[in-house]
Design a protein around this motif. Structure first.
Motif, mmCIF file in Angstrom:
data_model
loop_
_atom_site.group_PDB
_atom_site.id
_atom_site.type_symbol
_atom_site.label_atom_id
_atom_site.label_comp_id
_atom_site.label_asym_id
_atom_site.label_seq_id
_atom_site.Cartn_x
_atom_site.Cartn_y
_atom_site.Cartn_z
ATOM 1 N N ASN A 245 3.116 57.414 26.159
ATOM 2 C CA ASN A 245 3.259 59.032 26.506
ATOM 3 C C ASN A 245 2.767 59.836 25.575
ATOM 4 O O ASN A 245 2.307 59.334 24.370
ATOM 5 C CB ASN A 245 4.612 59.155 26.783
ATOM 6 N N LEU A 246 2.766 61.138 25.650
ATOM 7 C CA LEU A 246 2.312 62.160 24.355
ATOM 8 C C LEU A 246 3.143 63.079 25.017
ATOM 9 O O LEU A 246 3.463 63.507 26.288
ATOM 10 C CB LEU A 246 1.109 62.426 24.273
ATOM 11 N N PHE A 247 3.583 64.118 24.099
ATOM 12 C CA PHE A 247 4.156 65.258 24.307
ATOM 13 C C PHE A 247 3.998 66.529 23.158
ATOM 14 O O PHE A 247 3.624 66.178 22.333
ATOM 15 C CB PHE A 247 5.824 64.976 24.532
ATOM 16 N N SER A 248 4.350 67.415 23.533
ATOM 17 C CA SER A 248 4.437 68.763 22.846
ATOM 18 C C SER A 248 5.201 68.313 21.517
ATOM 19 O O SER A 248 6.317 67.993 21.686
ATOM 20 C CB SER A 248 4.618 70.162 23.512
ATOM 21 N N HIS A 249 4.617 68.824 20.336
ATOM 22 C CA HIS A 249 5.486 68.475 19.056
ATOM 23 C C HIS A 249 7.017 69.052 19.130
ATOM 24 O O HIS A 249 7.139 70.038 19.632
ATOM 25 C CB HIS A 249 4.756 69.278 18.057
ATOM 26 N N ASN A 250 7.686 68.078 18.633
ATOM 27 C CA ASN A 250 9.030 68.261 18.715
ATOM 28 C C ASN A 250 9.791 69.448 17.903
ATOM 29 O O ASN A 250 10.758 69.814 17.966
ATOM 30 C CB ASN A 250 9.676 66.845 18.228
ATOM 31 N N VAL A 278 -7.835 85.769 8.240
ATOM 32 C CA VAL A 278 -8.232 84.632 9.135
ATOM 33 C C VAL A 278 -7.475 84.282 10.407
ATOM 34 O O VAL A 278 -6.157 84.258 10.132
ATOM 35 C CB VAL A 278 -8.412 83.529 8.238
ATOM 36 N N LYS A 279 -8.223 84.154 11.530
ATOM 37 C CA LYS A 279 -7.342 83.945 12.761
ATOM 38 C C LYS A 279 -7.281 82.560 12.812
ATOM 39 O O LYS A 279 -8.181 81.958 12.762
ATOM 40 C CB LYS A 279 -8.028 84.788 13.788
ATOM 41 N N VAL A 280 -6.061 82.054 13.048
ATOM 42 C CA VAL A 280 -5.541 80.624 13.596
ATOM 43 C C VAL A 280 -4.823 80.676 14.539
ATOM 44 O O VAL A 280 -3.868 81.242 14.722
ATOM 45 C CB VAL A 280 -4.969 79.935 12.097
ATOM 46 N N THR A 281 -5.247 79.386 15.455
ATOM 47 C CA THR A 281 -4.017 79.290 16.735
ATOM 48 C C THR A 281 -4.250 77.603 16.568
ATOM 49 O O THR A 281 -5.339 77.051 16.285
ATOM 50 C CB THR A 281 -4.581 79.958 17.877
ATOM 51 N N ALA A 282 -3.092 77.177 17.017
ATOM 52 C CA ALA A 282 -2.993 75.576 17.071
ATOM 53 C C ALA A 282 -2.185 75.033 18.211
ATOM 54 O O ALA A 282 -1.351 76.094 18.965
ATOM 55 C CB ALA A 282 -2.349 75.291 15.862
ATOM 56 N N THR A 283 -2.443 74.161 18.858
ATOM 57 C CA THR A 283 -1.362 73.224 19.526
ATOM 58 C C THR A 283 -1.364 72.111 19.001
ATOM 59 O O THR A 283 -2.039 71.406 18.784
ATOM 60 C CB THR A 283 -2.217 73.163 21.335
ATOM 61 N N CYS A 284 -0.137 71.773 19.023
ATOM 62 C CA CYS A 284 0.392 70.452 18.247
ATOM 63 C C CYS A 284 1.078 69.508 19.093
ATOM 64 O O CYS A 284 2.102 69.767 19.671
ATOM 65 C CB CYS A 284 1.291 70.730 16.937
ATOM 66 N N ILE A 285 0.624 68.308 19.141
ATOM 67 C CA ILE A 285 0.934 67.309 20.040
ATOM 68 C C ILE A 285 1.226 65.941 19.386
ATOM 69 O O ILE A 285 0.724 65.787 18.555
ATOM 70 C CB ILE A 285 -0.125 66.982 21.202
ATOM 71 N N ARG A 286 2.546 65.467 19.872
ATOM 72 C CA ARG A 286 2.833 64.132 19.190
ATOM 73 C C ARG A 286 2.230 62.905 19.903
ATOM 74 O O ARG A 286 2.359 63.029 21.348
ATOM 75 C CB ARG A 286 4.315 64.275 19.275
#
Ligand SMILES: NC(=O)c1ccc[n+]([C@@H]2O[C@H](COP(=O)([O-])OP(=O)(O)OC[C@H]3O[C@@H](n4cnc5c(N)ncnc54)[C@H](OP(=O)(O)O)[C@@H]3O)[C@@H](O)[C@H]2O)c1
Length: 385
Positions: A245-250, A278-286
Motif C-alpha cells: 500500500n502507500l499513503f500520505s505521509h504520517n 523561492v516558491k516551493v510546494t510538496a506532496t509527501c507520500i510514504r
C-alpha cells in the motif's frame, strides 16, 4: 544493466548484537549483515574530540556508528546514550566494548560533540543543557531547524552558515541537520539553482519506512509477512496498512492542508538557500520501501538551462551521481542508493509544459538515514575539527 556513470561509494555494515536484524537491504550482500566480527578501523585519537551519540539504539543512531567508522572520524572517547530502556546494554564497536548509558542532565560533562537523534522533545530538553556545558550539538530532529541564529546545514550546499563555529573555541553551539527529504532534494537542486536560479520547485516524495525509525521498518517487515500468509496486518506505528500500500505521509496535517513534512521542504529550502522568494510546494507520500527516499522534482528557472548542461552540472556535483540511461530505461532506485553516501539523479529532462529552457524534471533517490541524517551530521562534525 547499470550505466557506467554509476559509481556509488560502498560501505561495510555494522552488526550491533541486540538489534537482531539488519536495518537495511541492499542489492549485493554486504559484510555487515552477517554475524561475523566486522572489520574495523581504529579511530581512537588522543587529540580528537570526545563524542556522544544520543539515541544510539535507533535507526539513525546505528548509522552514526557506521558513518563514524567508515569515515575514520577521529575521537578520543565515545559515549553512547539512549533511554532508560537501553541503559546497561553493551555493544562492541571498533574492537571496544561499550555500555549504553541513560541520557540524563549530567551526560555532557567533557563532551565536545554530541550527535543527537532521539526525537524533537529530547533535543529540546537536552540540547540546551549540552550547549551550556560547552558541547557542540548536531541535532537531527526538527526542534531547532527554523530558529533564527541556528545554522541549518548541508555541507555541500551552505557550509558558510556555520562559519565561526569551531571546536577549539571551547564554546557550546547548536547546529541543525535539515529534514531528510530536504537534504536529498537540495543535493540535486542546488547545483542547478547555482547556475540558473530556481524560482519555483514542485516536489513529490516516495518515502521509505526507515524515515520513521527502526520500529516502522519492523512493522513493514512484519506486515509483509502477515499479508503473504493471509493474516490481518498488525498496525502499530502507522494507522493504515503499509505493506502492499502507500499513503500520505504520517506527519500531522496542518490548517493549510499540507502536512508537516511537506512544509519542512518549503521552509527549510528557503532558509538553506537564504532566499525567501523561492516558491516551493510538496506532496509527501510514504511508500512500502524499506530504506532510501525517492523524489520527483520539477524545477522552474529564472535563466534558461538545457537538459544536457544540467546533466553535466549534476555529473560534477559533489555527493551526486547521475543514473540516466534512457536506452536501457534505467534510472535511480531506492535500492541503488541504500547504504550509499551519494544521492542519485536521473530522468533529467526538459519540462514540456514550460516554454523554452526554463523548466526541468528530475528524479532523485537518496539514503535518508545516511545522507539524509547520519552522514550529513558527521560531515557537519568534520567541519568543526
Ligand atoms: N530515520 C530517519 O531517516 C531520520 C532522518 C532524519 C532525522 N531523523 C530524526 O532522528 C530522530 C531519531 O530517529 P530514528 O529514526 O533513529 O528513531 P528510532 O529508530 O525510533 O530511535 C529513537 C532513538 O531515541 C532514543 N530515545 C527515545 N526516548 C528517549 C529518551 N527518553 N531518552 C534518551 N533516548 C531516547 C531511543 O532509545 P531506546 O532504544 O532506548 O528507546 C532510540 O535510540 C528523530 O528526531 C527523527 O525525526 C530521522
Amino acid at each position: 544493466m547499470k550505466p557506467p556513470t554509476l559509481s556509488l561509494h560502498h560501505h561495510h555494515r555494522l552488526t550491533i548484537p541486540f538489534l537482531h536484524r539488519p536495518t537495511s537491504i541492499s542489492l549485493s550482500p554486504s559484510p555487515r549483515v552477517s554475524n561475523a566480527p566486522f572489520t574495523v578501523r581504529m579511530s581512537l585519537k588522543e587529540d580528537g574530540p570526545s563524542v556522544a551519540i544520543v539515541g544510539v539504539t535507533g535507526a539513525v543512531g546505528q548509522e552514526f556508528l557506521s558513518v563514524l567508522s567508515d569515515r575514520d572520524f577521529p575521537y578520543r572517547s565515545l559515549k553512547l546514550l539512549a533511554s532508560k530502556r537501553s541503559a546497561g546494554k553493551t555493544l562492541t564497536y571498533e574492537n571496544r566494548n561499550y555500555t549504553i548509558e541513560e541520557l540524563t542532565e549530567n551526560s555532557f560533562h567533557d563532551v565536545d560533540i554530541a550527535l543527537f537523534s532521539a526525537g524533537g522533545s529530547i533535543s529540546k530538553k537536552f540540547g540546551p543543557i549540552a550547549v551550556e556545558k560547552g558541547t557542540i550539538v548536531v541535532d537531527n530532529s526538527s526542534a531547532f531547524r527554523m530558529d533564527e541564529g541556528i545554522p541549518l546545514v548541508i555541507p555541500e550546499v551552505n557550509p558558510e552558515a556555520m562559519e565561526g563555529i569551531k571546536l577549539k573555541s571551547g564554546k557550546g553551539a547548536l547546529i541543525a541537520n535539515p529534514n531528510c527529504s530536504t537534504i536529498i532534494c537540495l543535493m540535486a537542486a542546488t547545483p542547478l539553482h547555482r547556475r540558473a536560479k530556481v524560482t519555483r520547485m514542485v516536489v513529490s516524495t516516495y518515502q521509505a519506512a526507515s524515515g520513521a525509525g527502526a520500529a516502522a521498518m519492523e512493522e513493514l517487515e512484519q506486515q509483509t509477512r502477515e499479508v503473504l500468509e493471509g493474516k490481518e496486518p498488525t498496525c502499530k506505528i502507522f494507522k493504515q496498512q503499509y505493506a502492499f500500500n502507500l499513503f500520505s505521509h504520517n506527519a500531522p496535517v496542518l490548517s493549510n492542508g499540507y502536512n508537516e513534512e511537506e512544509m519542512k521542504l518549503v521552509k527549510e529550502t528557503r532558509k538553506i538557500w537564504n532566499n525567501k522568494d523561492v516558491k516551493v510546494t510538496a506532496t509527501c507520500i510514504r511508500v512500502p520501501v524499506m530504506r532510501a527516499h525517492a523524489e520527483s522534482v520539477n524545477l522552474q528557472f529564472k535563466t534558461p538551462l538545457d537538459e544536457n548542461t544540467a546533466r553535466e552540472i549534476l555529473s560534477n556535483a559533489p555527493g551526486v551521481v547521475v543514473i540516466d540511461d534512457r536506452a536501457a530505461n534505467y534510472f535511480p532506485t531506492p535500492l541503488d542508493v541504500s547504504n550509499k553516501d551519494d544521492v542519485a539523479v536521473g530522468r533529467i529532462r526538459q519540462d514540456v509544459s514550460q516554454d523554452g529552457n526554463y523548466g526541468l524534471d528530475i528524479f532523485v533517490c537518496g539514503d535518508q538515514i545516511r545522507k539524509g541524517a547520519a552522514l550529513n551530521a558527521v560531515q557537519i562534525a568534520e567541519m568543526l575539527l
